[in-house]
Scaffold this motif. Structure first.
Motif: not given
Length: 635
Positions: A549-561
């Motif tokens: 879940l937290n890795r997904a958040i960081s990926l979202g901040w980098l735009g890697d949806n």
């Protein structure tokens, strides 16, 4: 006995063994070693062929025991984490050992009643409870089975000289060693068997036949010593004690083993190493040594057999007499698991030969054996129940050894496991007062103080651990725990530094990678946070859903949806009720221009706080306007 009587004897061994240890099924995992070897060991949790290579190339708590680790893996899989398969296997192994003991005693004595008495004493003695009821000591009963099988097969080899028998002995020997390294002492026991069964003309041949076993024993013995040193269990500081003093303690320990096997009362889970040599250590130790020399040197037809039985007793105990210092105990009930065989054999032989020596009726002799076995059964049952209650057990230990730091430490851990933190702190403190340089006690005290929200005291305790044991293999735990306290106090840089040091000392420590990733994400360093989250997952972090879940958040901040959605799919797949997972996946889909509103609506239905507002705003305006992925609450 006829064949049917032999089967009846074996059935009685099985029934008594199961009857004595049936209470073990109510036992859980014990604080000593069970957590590290089984409960928290991800290698055991996954039934995979690749783990076999790791088992054969790794040490576990100072032991090289690949076969035992394989057994743990199968048992964990069979019970899906429940401890009952471990206890079932240990009981069955113990019963099998008793059956082999029956066969071995029968072969050595040629008297079926002596053999049955020996086996029943073996299966029912209270001194065996520690080995059978404690999951971590399954290695003792597993190795013991192969040890006894090797002795039985070697007895046959002494009779028939078959190469096949010799080969089987070697196989059993190796299997015993890779179950528990103390089996390296088998050559001494085999020579004892040769003395009991051979004549002067065959002894030289049998001794030469043991040369291969000696070489194998030396090789695995060196591995065992390296494993103890590698994992920090050797105590080289105690080598400074005079050799004479260590030999006296060794002789005293041997006498203590005999005493407990003959009179198995007032047993303890722990027998601490004495702090100084007392007069009674000297008297008992030297007395026992003189007695051993007397029976060895006394001339007569039975001299060879007396030496053989003495070797059967002393052989398995030699590496456990603290001549090479390890651990914190002078003796332990589990160490005598194999060595008790000659003692029980002598007791049974004496009792069943009373009629011929003292001209008493045979029923009196049989009655004496039955009474002795009944007393052992009753005592073993009580001991088994005590092993089900850690707190009661260690209270008993502290009542016997109140000035023992290790006894106080273990009682503190027992209190901590039942969340009685104030009592745990008191006993951890007592352990540190008794031994100011006891890193485990300072570490336990720090953990308890941290749990009681006394971070300043906890930081001081963890710093003490680091100062007195900077090179100990487990000091990484002190760095990690101190980091948690620093972070709780808002000292982010100090916390980050300790997390990095914990990872440096233990690169596969998943919780440190996870916490470091959180710090990095909190400071906006999402790229490195993703790397640390990935490492935490790779090293088996015990809350993978939070990590994903937290890795997904960081990926979202980098735009890697796309990658974020992959992680969130895994979260939802493993936990369909995870509202944060549905919410974040809805946000990520909207940012990709996909239909994310159903996910947001599902999150709202599951009670996620921001989901209702997101549905009202984003779904009405369209996903293209969705902003960066916000962190879920409570993570």
């Amino acid at each position: 006995m006829a064949s049917s009587s032999k089967w009846a004897a074996i059935l009685s061994i099985i029934c008594i063994g199961i009857f004595v240890y049936r209470a073990s099924f109510a036992s859980g995992y014990f604080q000593w070693d069970d957590q590290d070897l089984v409960v928290d060991n991800t290698l055991v949790h996954h039934l995979a062929f690749s783990n076999l290579n790791t088992f054969f190339r790794s040490t576990f708590l100072g032991n090289y025991q690949p076969l035992t680790m394989m057994a743990y893996m199968l048992e964990w899989h069979a019970g899906k984490g429940d401890p009952w398969p471990f206890h079932l296997v240990s009981i069955l192994l113990h019963v099998c050992c008793a059956i082999v003991v029956y066969r071995l005693a029968d072969a050595l004595s040629k008297e079926q009643y002596v053999a049955l008495g020996t086996a029943l004493l073996f299966v029912a003695s209270p001194v065996q409870v520690e080995s059978v009821s404690w999951i971590s000591q399954q290695k003792t009963v597993l190795s013991g089975l192969f040890y006894f099988l090797a002795m039985l097969q070697y007895n046959r080899y002494c009779g028939n000289g078959s190469k096949w028998s010799y080969f089987l002995v070697l196989i059993f020997f190796i299997l015993g060693i890779i179950s528990k390294a103390t089996a390296v002492m088998l050559p001494i026991s085999l020579f004892g068997i040769a003395l009991l069964t051979g004549n002067k003309g065959t002894l030289t041949k049998r001794w030469l036949g043991l040369a291969l076993f000696v070489f194998v024993a030396i090789g695995f013995g060196l591995i065992a010593i390296w494993a103890q040193a590698h994992d920090g269990y050797l105590r080289p500081g105690r080598l400074n004690a005079p050799l004479v003093e260590r030999c006296v303690f060794a002789a005293y320990a041997l006498c203590q083993y005999v005493l407990r096997m003959v009179l198995p009362f007032h047993l303890s889970a722990l027998y601490p190493i004495p702090q100084e040599l007392r007069w009674y250590h000297l008297a008992i130790g030297i007395g026992g040594l003189l007695f051993a020399l007397f029976i060895s040197l006394k001339p007569g037809l039975q001299r060879r057999k007396r030496i053989g039985l003495l070797l059967l007793f002393i052989g398995p105990l030699i590496p456990l007499l603290q001549l090479i210092p390890f651990g914190e105990a002078l003796t332990a009930d589990r160490y005598g698991y194999v060595a008790c065989f000659p003692v029980f054999f002598l007791i049974s032989t004496f009792l069943f030969r009373i009629p011929s020596h003292f001209k008493v009726a045979a029923p009196i002799s049989i009655g004496a054996v039955c009474v002795l076995i009944s007393i052992n059964i009753h005592a073993a049952q009580g001991r088994t129940h005590l092993w089900n209650d850690e707190l009661a057990m260690f209270k008993n230990v502290v009542s016997r050894y109140p000035d023992s730091d290790i006894a106080q430490f273990n009682l503190a851990n027992a209190y901590r496991r039942v969340n009685r933190l104030s009592e745990a702190r008191d006993h951890f403190s007592m352990a540190t007062k008794l031994n100011n340089d006891y890193p485990q006690a300072w570490l336990g005290l720090g953990v308890v103080n941290a749990s009681l929200h006394q971070c300043d005291s906890a930081i001081s305790d963890f710093s003490k651990v680091i100062s007195i044991a900077p090179d100990h293999p487990n000091t990484f735990t002190a760095y990690y725990q101190r980091a948690m306290c620093y972070l709780q106090q808002g000292k982010a840089e100090l916390g980050r530094a300790d997390l990095l040091e914990a990872i440096h000392r233990r690169p596969d420590f998943a919780p440190a990678h996870y916490r470091l990733a959180q710090r990095m994400a909190g400071s906006g360093d999402h790229r490195n946070a993703i790397r640390e989250y990935s490492l935490a997952l790779a090293y088996g972090y015990d809350r993978p859903t939070d990590c994903l879940l937290n890795r997904a958040i960081s990926l979202g901040w980098l735009g890697d949806n796309g990658a974020a959605i992959t992680d969130l799919n895994a979260v939802i797949g493993s936990d369909p009720g995870n509202a944060a997972g549905w919410f974040l996946r809805g946000i990520a889909k909207l940012r990709q221009g996909a239909e994310g509103c159903p996910d947001l609506e599902r999150a709202a239905a599951l009670g996620y706080p921001e989901a209702g507002r997101a549905v009202a705003e984003l779904c009405q305006r369209g996903g293209a306007e969705a902003g960066p992925t916000p962190p879920p609450r409570g993570r």
